[in-house]
Design a protein around this motif. Structure first.
Motif, mmCIF file in Angstrom:
data_model
loop_
_atom_site.group_PDB
_atom_site.id
_atom_site.type_symbol
_atom_site.label_atom_id
_atom_site.label_comp_id
_atom_site.label_asym_id
_atom_site.label_seq_id
_atom_site.Cartn_x
_atom_site.Cartn_y
_atom_site.Cartn_z
ATOM 1 N N GLU A 62 30.441 40.377 66.700
ATOM 2 C CA GLU A 62 31.601 39.281 67.531
ATOM 3 C C GLU A 62 30.805 37.629 67.403
ATOM 4 O OE1 GLU A 62 32.454 41.399 71.342
ATOM 5 O OE2 GLU A 62 34.145 42.227 70.284
ATOM 6 N N ARG A 75 40.156 44.815 66.982
ATOM 7 C CA ARG A 75 39.674 46.063 68.103
ATOM 8 C C ARG A 75 40.164 47.404 68.394
ATOM 9 N NH1 ARG A 75 38.672 40.457 69.479
ATOM 10 N NH2 ARG A 75 36.209 39.893 69.400
ATOM 11 N N LEU A 84 36.216 46.802 63.382
ATOM 12 C CA LEU A 84 36.742 46.052 63.823
ATOM 13 C C LEU A 84 37.313 45.793 62.108
ATOM 14 C CD1 LEU A 84 33.489 44.219 64.816
ATOM 15 C CD2 LEU A 84 35.784 44.449 65.769
#
Length: 298
Positions: A62, A75, A84
């Motif tokens: 991230e 997500r 993801l």
């Protein structure tokens, strides 16, 4: 916390510091995509799906993803992992079609760190060295990942083994030296110290156990030899008396009766003049032969 979790935590924390360096971030993200990614092409780019272990690995991704200009569309949280779904525009093509060979030719050993760290964060697991089992395994799911990772490992000087389980091929390191070097090159230096500590302790314990077993075996052989000598002396004493023996053998027999736990070297030092270990061994061989002969006469 498992040993694998400690490695992931250390690697993610270390590599998050480099996440905003464009080249490092690109090499790291490309390693995730090459080992785990499922790619779907769109008109304006690609959709990449990564299923990774939750926690430090997700936090690292991230950080990397927005630094490369990519965006996270979804997500999907599971019990132990997180999926993801990432959108990669046309400008991000190098992340999906990364030239690993050119990267390593340009960067050398220094360029191995983001690749090896990402391979472990994406697909790696390691057994606890406290168990005495050295096993570092990688389970990539992307097509073409096995030959790619094998090639990178070869360039790093590793010879990874392969095994098949549940229809998938896994890459393995089972030698302590390979595991230690991987931890070093990937940047897991704290884990390396723990690993080497466990390995050195187990090797020391192994050496001590081998020495104890060796000493115990020697003690048992010595006790058996002394018991045979005393039995032969008893047979001779009951049949003819110890003085029946030639003087040198009688001297050895009396010395053994007076020093039942002594070694041959120690008995030899009590002789006049002193006798070597081989000399004492020869004397007792003759004593046992005489005892056997007397028992045969009986």
């Amino acid at each position: 916390m498992t040993f694998s979790s400690k490695i992931r935590q250390e690697l993610a924390q270390r590599h998050r510091q480099h996440a905003k360096e464009p080249d490092w971030a690109l090499a790291s993200f490309a390693s995730f995509a090459a080992s785990l990614g499922k790619i779907r092409e769109e008109e304006s780019g690609w959709e990449l799906t990564l299923r990774v272990t939750n926690g430090p690995t997700v936090s690292l991704l991230e950080t990397i993803i927005p630094s490369l200009g990519f965006s996270i569309r979804k997500r999907l949280t599971g019990k132990r992992d997180l999926t993801l779904v990432i959108f990669i525009p046309q400008s991000g093509r190098p992340a999906l079609f990364f030239d690993f060979d050119a990267w390593l030719e340009e960067t050398g050993d220094l360029g191995l760190e983001p690749l090896l760290a990402s391979f472990f964060l994406a697909t790696g697991v390691m057994s606890d060295p406290a168990t005495g089992r050295y096993r570092l395994a990688f389970s990539p799911s992307a097509g073409g990942a096995i030959p790619l990772m094998s090639r990178v490992f070869d360039k790093a000087g590793f010879q990874a083994g392969q095994t098949r389980h549940q229809g998938r091929i896994h890459l393995l390191f089972t030698k302590g030296e390979d595991v230690a070097r991987f931890l070093l090159l990937s940047g897991a230096h704290n884990a390396l110290l723990l690993f080497e500590q466990e390995r050195s302790e187990r090797e020391l314990i192994g050496q001590v156990n081998r020495q104890v077993n060796f000493d115990e075996a020697n003690a048992n052989r010595r006790a058996d030899s002394i018991a045979r000598q005393l039995e032969a002396i008893r047979v001779i004493e009951e049949a003819r008396g110890i003085d029946f023996l030639p003087p040198s053998l009688a001297e050895a027999a009396y010395a053994r009766l007076d020093n039942r736990g002594a070694s041959l070297e120690e008995l030899g030092e009590t002789m006049e003049p002193p006798v070597s270990k081989s000399g004492m061994s020869h004397r007792f061989s003759r004593i046992r032969a005489i005892a056997r002969a007397l028992k045969g006469d009986e």
